[in-house]
Each structure stands twice: as C-alpha cells, then as structure tokens.
Design a protein around this motif. Sequence first.
Motif, mmCIF file in Angstrom:
data_model
loop_
_atom_site.group_PDB
_atom_site.id
_atom_site.type_symbol
_atom_site.label_atom_id
_atom_site.label_comp_id
_atom_site.label_asym_id
_atom_site.label_seq_id
_atom_site.Cartn_x
_atom_site.Cartn_y
_atom_site.Cartn_z
ATOM 1 N N VAL A 6 0.822 -1.208 0.000
ATOM 2 C CA VAL A 6 0.000 0.000 0.000
ATOM 3 C C VAL A 6 0.854 1.256 0.000
ATOM 4 N N GLU A 9 1.612 1.919 -3.624
ATOM 5 C CA GLU A 9 0.395 2.359 -4.301
ATOM 6 C C GLU A 9 0.032 3.788 -3.901
ATOM 7 N N THR A 10 0.226 4.117 -2.625
ATOM 8 C CA THR A 10 -0.100 5.465 -2.160
ATOM 9 C C THR A 10 0.836 6.489 -2.780
ATOM 10 N N ASN A 12 2.213 6.178 -5.623
ATOM 11 C CA ASN A 12 1.789 6.256 -7.019
ATOM 12 C C ASN A 12 0.551 7.134 -7.184
ATOM 13 N N SER A 303 -5.291 -0.236 -9.186
ATOM 14 C CA SER A 303 -5.098 -0.542 -7.775
ATOM 15 C C SER A 303 -6.449 -0.785 -7.133
ATOM 16 N N TYR A 305 -6.266 -1.881 -3.382
ATOM 17 C CA TYR A 305 -5.910 -1.671 -1.983
ATOM 18 C C TYR A 305 -5.875 -0.182 -1.625
ATOM 19 N N ALA A 306 -4.971 0.572 -2.245
ATOM 20 C CA ALA A 306 -4.833 1.993 -1.915
ATOM 21 C C ALA A 306 -6.009 2.811 -2.433
#
Length: 590
Positions: A6, A9-10, A12, A303, A305-306
């Motif tokens: 995460v 992803e965060t 990103n 994504s 999750y994030a």
Amino acid sequence: FAGQGVVAETLNLSQLEGYRTGGTVHLVVNNQIGFTTLPMHSRSSAYATDIARMIQAPIFHVNGDDPEACVRVARLAFDYRQAFNKDIVIDMVCYRKYGHNEGDEPGYTQPLMYAEIGQHRSVRKLYLERLLRRGELTPEGAEAVLDDFRRHLDRAFEETKELVARDVEVVPPPPPVPTAPTAPTTAPRDVLERVVQTLETMPEGFVVHPKLGRILSKRGEQFEKGQIDWAFGEALAFGSLLAEGTRVRLTGQDSGRGTFSQRHAILYDQTDGHAYIPLRHIPGADGGSGEQAGFEVYDSLLSEYAALGFEYGYTVADPDALVLWEGQFGDFVNGAQIMIDQFIASAEAKWGQTSRLVMLLPHGYEGQGPEHSSARPERFLQLCAEDNMVVANYTTPANYFHALRLQMRRPVAKPLIVMTPKSLLRLPQAVSSVTDFTDVEYQPFIGSGQATAERLVLCTGKVYYDVMKAREGLADPASVAVARVEQLYPVPADAVAAEIARFAGKPVVWLQEEPANMGAWTFVQPRLDALLPDGRRAEYAGRTAAASPATGSAKRHAREQEALLNAALGTVSPTTDEAAEDTTVHSAPV
C-alpha cells in the motif's frame, strides 16, 4: 515503510488527478526493528525509504541522536511540501533500547547490534555533552534540569500510591445504530427530465463519437417509452442527487466509460480529445437557481488496496458526498480485502467511525471464467453483523436508482456493497419505467406477485432473468413462483416470511449461480430455515461446492447453468449430462 504494497500504491496516487492531497511529509521512525526480521531479509534496497525514489521524492536520512538536525530537517521538509505540493520523506535513523518491547530479548536474533546498543549513550546524555561543550549549558544547570524532572516523576509516582482502589463499573459499548430500512427515495419527474436533457445536449462544436452519439440521442425516447436501462438509471440517480445539492464522486479503473462501455460519464471530442462531463451541467438545478453540486469522475490507477482506502477516507472526511468506488470486475476486490476487513466492515464497531461508501462490484456468471465471474458476495456476508453495512444484488435499474438515493437519505451512515450486473446492462427485460423512479420506493424484496404456485424459488441478481426465461418452457409456468431478495443484508425477513406464508406447505428453493460454498447460500440457509414452519428446510439449487469460483470452459458453464435452472424449477436433468454432477437440489449445503 517498504514492507507493505500500500505504500508503493499510495506514492503512485500522490500526483494523480483526483487523488492529490497537496503533498505528504512521510516521517519514518526507523528503529531498525522488524521484530525478529533483519533488514537484509526484509527488503531488497539499501534503505527502507528507497521506494520513494519511484516518484523522485527528496529523501533525508537524519541521525536520531541529533535532535537539532531532526528539527532542522523537519522544517525543511515542511517548507518543501508547502512550496511544491509534493511528497517528501524523512528517514530518522534511531534504535529501540529494549527491542520490540520491554519483555523482548532482541539479543536472541540481533546479538551484534544489541551489544553496540548496550554500550551506547542515550540521546539525552549525548545532547547534554554537546551543549556543555558549546557552553550553552553549565553542569550545575544541567543537573538542576535533571533533578527537576526526576522530582516531577517521583511526585507523580507517589500520587499513584495514594489512589484508592475502587471497583470499576464496566459499561458495555452502545449498540450499533440499526440500518434504517426505508427513507423517501423517489424523485420528481421534472428533475429527471432535466437530467435527461443534460445527457442528450452537447456543447456547440463538440464532436461526439458517432456510435455513442446515436445512443445518447435516444435517451429521451427511452425515458418516454419506459425503457430505462441500468446505466441510464444510474445517471438519473447521480443527476437527481446533484440537482438536489449532493456531491457525487465516482472512481475506478474504468469508471468514466464503464468497464462494459455502458456509462460514458466522460465524453471525448473526436477532433481534439478534450473531455466533456454532461452531469456537471444540469439546467435549473437546486430548485431552479442553476446551481448544482459538484460531480467528480476519475479513472483510477490499476489498484484496489490503496484506491479503495483513499475513497473510504474521503467518505470519512466528506460524509455529505455520495462516494462510489467501482471494481473493474468484482473479482478484483480481493486485492483490497485488508481495507474491507479492517475498516469498511468493522470501523463502526471498533471506533464508532461511520461511512457512506458505495462499492460497485460487477458480478454474474456469464461463462467468462473463474477470474471474471464472482465478486465473492459470501465474504461480505460473512462480515455482516450488528447492522454494519448493506449488501445487495439488485435486478432492476429503478431499485439501483433508489438504493443510491437511499444511501444519502438514510438517517444513519452505512457502507453499501452492490453486486452490479454485466449482461443485464443491455438485457431488454432489465429496464424500468419512469413511474418506477417517481412513484415506487426502494424495495429490499420483490415478491413473485402470484397467488398460487406449487413451488417458491428465491434468488438474487442476474440469475432471476435466467430462471424466468427457463420457466417459460414449462407446461405450466405459473406452477413456479419466483421472488427476488434484492437486499441480502440486513435481511428483509418480514417480507420474505410473508412471501413464504403465501405458499404454505410448498417447497422453498434458494437458487444461485455460485458454488454452494460461495454466494449467499450458506448465509441465507439458516435464516430461511428459521422462517419455515414445521421444521421444514430450504432446498438449494446451484453448483456444488468448489475450490474455483467458476469453470474456465464456456461449454461446461452452459451445461451447469442449464442444470441448476432445471433443478430450481423441479424438472429432471438428463442423467447422462455431466453437468448434473455439478448441480444439486438438497436441504443442506454440500
């Protein structure tokens, strides 16, 4: 910091439209403890913060033994964030004196490091010596400061001794606020007409794709003929809420166009590619003043999750907005399971934190294989308790419309999980009339409408249309009544019980497409049994228990689907059909 996906992803998300926060200062308290995992076993990079290089964020490594350097770097990081609105990372390198906690013995697994730490002087002593060398503090002054602090601690310790032990009254936590089953959800016809006008009208000079233009130009005709399909009904829900002053935010990997090319909330000029969003231009919104609430729609990064975590946080920060996150296919929500378990399903019970988040998860067995069939409704239903959320699988555009409006009209905030359709998006039978939007309220259960029948079939979602089509082949179609459980949780028990009572003594069958260990069966079975009189049990029609959500063979899927529909209707499947081995009717799950 590098140990969970995460974080990547965060990072990103940080510079993407629709997700920018104006920059984040990431402070990594790098105590070099992964419990017993050594750094060489926990990442492939030299530093835990190297992952921030993916967005070229500045990374400061600072010695935790140097308080002044830490303060200086913190000020610098904040100034950078304020000036450039981008992320910046501080890696404060320090240690834990006693390992993971005071009961831990870190020397078992990190003997060399903790031999060094055992001999290392504390931050207070090192900083004191530095101040003394610089002449900024005298030995007497330092001793006085330390003595004063010790007296403070001793005084607090003595006060605790004087406290009289007393019985503590254990107060149980307040029960969760029940989910209000109904609230007014209809919309005036004139509001809907303005939304239709918005969807049909393009700006002067805007060149819409010719194929799409033909579809959009028929909206008014569809509206008048009572042929409002799923995407049209959704647009009416969004538009009516916007016209009434409710902000709407929709995100997902294909949300602008829609995974199945059904939504087209964002239109692109065919000459220069610039975007136009019709639902931002509703005429006469907000009672005729012309003002309407903001409408945001973004195609997110790939994504779950994030992205889902971001939208959950958005609902917490802006509880008055309708916030929807859509999975490309419902199956992909597996990637966001942590957010679902830790926050969406349990936050109200754990912290009293409520949310109106809507999750749209395309679900339905169309022969597309195990990765494009199931949004895993059984997982959400397993998490349902204490009125924590609403889980539904609607069959009509109008009921979906009412559900979205109810989400904002409901007096208490609850997450809404919707198994959205795929083939129903264009099924001619899956349409609603205007009066379904203006005169009929939200329906958690839709009865069969029959007075007599020899068999009652209960189902949810897309399989309703499959069984109704198969029922036409019976010699007496009216011998089987089919009712729809639109809302799976909270269970509309009174409505289901009333429907069952109308067919007293007749078999009650739960029909589903999913295998017996998936879908809603294991959730609804004990609840149906409790509603049946005289110790009778609900029967099951569907696929047998399986490890995979669906077969990968389209031909086998078709055979299985035919067999489960035959089982629901009480007709005999050919014994030579191999699909008969995968479908059964019985009074308990396989």
